[in-house]
Write a protein that holds these residues in place. Structure first.
Motif, PDB file in Angstrom:
ATOM      1  N   CYS A 127       0.825  -1.209   0.000  1.00  0.00           N
ATOM      2  CA  CYS A 127       0.000   0.000   0.000  1.00  0.00           C
ATOM      3  C   CYS A 127       0.863   1.265   0.000  1.00  0.00           C
ATOM      4  O   CYS A 127       0.624   2.179  -0.791  1.00  0.00           O
ATOM      5  CB  CYS A 127      -0.917  -0.017   1.213  1.00  0.00           C
ATOM      6  N   ASP A 128       1.857   1.311   0.876  1.00  0.00           N
ATOM      7  CA  ASP A 128       2.713   2.501   0.938  1.00  0.00           C
ATOM      8  C   ASP A 128       3.430   2.728  -0.386  1.00  0.00           C
ATOM      9  O   ASP A 128       3.597   3.869  -0.825  1.00  0.00           O
ATOM     10  CB  ASP A 128       3.732   2.380   2.070  1.00  0.00           C
ATOM     11  N   ASP A 129       3.853   1.643  -1.032  1.00  0.00           N
ATOM     12  CA  ASP A 129       4.535   1.750  -2.323  1.00  0.00           C
ATOM     13  C   ASP A 129       3.589   2.288  -3.396  1.00  0.00           C
ATOM     14  O   ASP A 129       3.984   3.115  -4.224  1.00  0.00           O
ATOM     15  CB  ASP A 129       5.082   0.387  -2.746  1.00  0.00           C
ATOM     16  N   LEU A 130       2.343   1.830  -3.366  1.00  0.00           N
ATOM     17  CA  LEU A 130       1.343   2.301  -4.327  1.00  0.00           C
ATOM     18  C   LEU A 130       1.084   3.794  -4.137  1.00  0.00           C
ATOM     19  O   LEU A 130       1.060   4.562  -5.102  1.00  0.00           O
ATOM     20  CB  LEU A 130       0.041   1.509  -4.167  1.00  0.00           C
ATOM     21  N   PHE A 131       0.934   4.217  -2.892  1.00  0.00           N
ATOM     22  CA  PHE A 131       0.688   5.630  -2.617  1.00  0.00           C
ATOM     23  C   PHE A 131       1.919   6.484  -2.918  1.00  0.00           C
ATOM     24  O   PHE A 131       1.780   7.650  -3.310  1.00  0.00           O
ATOM     25  CB  PHE A 131       0.199   5.837  -1.174  1.00  0.00           C
ATOM     26  N   ALA A 132       3.111   5.918  -2.772  1.00  0.00           N
ATOM     27  CA  ALA A 132       4.329   6.649  -3.134  1.00  0.00           C
ATOM     28  C   ALA A 132       4.355   6.912  -4.640  1.00  0.00           C
ATOM     29  O   ALA A 132       4.747   8.005  -5.071  1.00  0.00           O
ATOM     30  CB  ALA A 132       5.567   5.869  -2.709  1.00  0.00           C
ATOM     31  N   LEU A 133       3.935   5.936  -5.439  1.00  0.00           N
ATOM     32  CA  LEU A 133       3.835   6.142  -6.884  1.00  0.00           C
ATOM     33  C   LEU A 133       2.839   7.252  -7.204  1.00  0.00           C
ATOM     34  O   LEU A 133       3.081   8.096  -8.073  1.00  0.00           O
ATOM     35  CB  LEU A 133       3.415   4.854  -7.598  1.00  0.00           C
ATOM     36  N   GLU A 134       1.727   7.245  -6.491  1.00  0.00           N
ATOM     37  CA  GLU A 134       0.705   8.277  -6.692  1.00  0.00           C
ATOM     38  C   GLU A 134       1.271   9.650  -6.318  1.00  0.00           C
ATOM     39  O   GLU A 134       1.115  10.615  -7.065  1.00  0.00           O
ATOM     40  CB  GLU A 134      -0.541   7.952  -5.861  1.00  0.00           C
ATOM     41  N   SER A 135       1.947   9.741  -5.188  1.00  0.00           N
ATOM     42  CA  SER A 135       2.512  11.016  -4.735  1.00  0.00           C
ATOM     43  C   SER A 135       3.578  11.541  -5.690  1.00  0.00           C
ATOM     44  O   SER A 135       3.716  12.753  -5.868  1.00  0.00           O
ATOM     45  CB  SER A 135       3.128  10.858  -3.343  1.00  0.00           C
ATOM     46  N   ALA A 136       4.311  10.628  -6.304  1.00  0.00           N
ATOM     47  CA  ALA A 136       5.364  11.021  -7.245  1.00  0.00           C
ATOM     48  C   ALA A 136       4.809  11.327  -8.638  1.00  0.00           C
ATOM     49  O   ALA A 136       5.562  11.713  -9.535  1.00  0.00           O
ATOM     50  CB  ALA A 136       6.408   9.913  -7.345  1.00  0.00           C
ATOM     51  N   GLY A 137       3.491  11.152  -8.817  1.00  0.00           N
ATOM     52  CA  GLY A 137       2.884  11.418 -10.111  1.00  0.00           C
ATOM     53  C   GLY A 137       3.156  10.339 -11.144  1.00  0.00           C
ATOM     54  O   GLY A 137       3.017  10.582 -12.340  1.00  0.00           O
ATOM     55  N   GLU A 138       3.537   9.144 -10.698  1.00  0.00           N
ATOM     56  CA  GLU A 138       3.905   8.068 -11.610  1.00  0.00           C
ATOM     57  C   GLU A 138       2.820   7.008 -11.792  1.00  0.00           C
ATOM     58  O   GLU A 138       2.894   6.212 -12.734  1.00  0.00           O
ATOM     59  CB  GLU A 138       5.184   7.389 -11.113  1.00  0.00           C
ATOM     60  N   LEU A 139       1.832   6.982 -10.910  1.00  0.00           N
ATOM     61  CA  LEU A 139       0.848   5.901 -10.950  1.00  0.00           C
ATOM     62  C   LEU A 139      -0.007   5.940 -12.213  1.00  0.00           C
ATOM     63  O   LEU A 139      -0.216   4.912 -12.852  1.00  0.00           O
ATOM     64  CB  LEU A 139      -0.033   5.926  -9.692  1.00  0.00           C
ATOM     65  N   ASP A 140      -0.488   7.105 -12.598  1.00  0.00           N
ATOM     66  CA  ASP A 140      -1.355   7.206 -13.784  1.00  0.00           C
ATOM     67  C   ASP A 140      -0.642   6.697 -15.041  1.00  0.00           C
ATOM     68  O   ASP A 140      -1.225   5.953 -15.831  1.00  0.00           O
ATOM     69  CB  ASP A 140      -1.842   8.636 -13.987  1.00  0.00           C
ATOM     70  N   ALA A 141       0.609   7.077 -15.200  1.00  0.00           N
ATOM     71  CA  ALA A 141       1.369   6.642 -16.373  1.00  0.00           C
ATOM     72  C   ALA A 141       1.586   5.132 -16.333  1.00  0.00           C
ATOM     73  O   ALA A 141       1.484   4.469 -17.373  1.00  0.00           O
ATOM     74  CB  ALA A 141       2.703   7.367 -16.438  1.00  0.00           C
ATOM     75  N   LEU A 142       1.855   4.599 -15.167  1.00  0.00           N
ATOM     76  CA  LEU A 142       2.057   3.159 -15.041  1.00  0.00           C
ATOM     77  C   LEU A 142       0.760   2.400 -15.358  1.00  0.00           C
ATOM     78  O   LEU A 142       0.783   1.398 -16.076  1.00  0.00           O
ATOM     79  CB  LEU A 142       2.538   2.816 -13.628  1.00  0.00           C
ATOM     80  N   LEU A 143      -0.340   2.908 -14.870  1.00  0.00           N
ATOM     81  CA  LEU A 143      -1.633   2.282 -15.169  1.00  0.00           C
ATOM     82  C   LEU A 143      -1.950   2.329 -16.655  1.00  0.00           C
ATOM     83  O   LEU A 143      -2.478   1.384 -17.219  1.00  0.00           O
ATOM     84  CB  LEU A 143      -2.749   2.939 -14.364  1.00  0.00           C
ATOM     85  N   ALA A 144      -1.619   3.425 -17.286  1.00  0.00           N
ATOM     86  CA  ALA A 144      -1.929   3.603 -18.706  1.00  0.00           C
ATOM     87  C   ALA A 144      -0.999   2.814 -19.628  1.00  0.00           C
ATOM     88  O   ALA A 144      -1.392   2.415 -20.718  1.00  0.00           O
ATOM     89  CB  ALA A 144      -1.868   5.080 -19.067  1.00  0.00           C
ATOM     90  N   SER A 145       0.231   2.581 -19.180  1.00  0.00           N
ATOM     91  CA  SER A 145       1.228   1.973 -20.073  1.00  0.00           C
ATOM     92  C   SER A 145       1.215   0.461 -20.086  1.00  0.00           C
ATOM     93  O   SER A 145       1.815  -0.144 -20.948  1.00  0.00           O
ATOM     94  CB  SER A 145       2.630   2.458 -19.700  1.00  0.00           C
ATOM     95  N   ASN A 146       0.568  -0.152 -19.147  1.00  0.00           N
ATOM     96  CA  ASN A 146       0.563  -1.624 -19.074  1.00  0.00           C
ATOM     97  C   ASN A 146      -0.695  -2.206 -19.655  1.00  0.00           C
ATOM     98  O   ASN A 146      -1.739  -1.772 -19.566  1.00  0.00           O
ATOM     99  CB  ASN A 146       0.735  -2.081 -17.627  1.00  0.00           C
TER     100      ASN A 146
END
Length: 85
Positions: free
Chosen positions: A66-85
């Protein structure tokens, strides 16, 4: 949208938070509940090297918990990761 797998427990507040974030992102995910399922927990541990839940994969990438997932979100990386896979 990415192929997402989350190993979780029904009694884990961190699992609930991680699933809430994914739902907020309108990301579909495959949930594998490890409650009382020794084989599923063993599979998760072997794949992730960790024994705690949640354990999350986005595509082939092991994101972590969970903390790792939220860290991706805080860094602005989660949306791109979700979209690219």
């Amino acid at each position: 949208m990415a192929n997402i797998t989350i190993y979780s427990s029904n009694y884990c507040p961190f699992c609930f938070r991680a699933k809430q974030l994914l739902q907020h992102k309108q990301a579909d995910f495959n949930e594998i509940c490890v409650d009382g399922d020794h084989a599923a927990r063993q599979e998760m541990t072997v794949k992730s090297g960790r024994h705690t839940v949640p354990q999350i994969w986005i595509g082939e990438r092991h994101v972590g918990g969970c903390d790792d997932l939220f860290a991706l979100e805080s860094a602005g990386e989660l949306d791109a990761l979700l979209a690219s896979n």
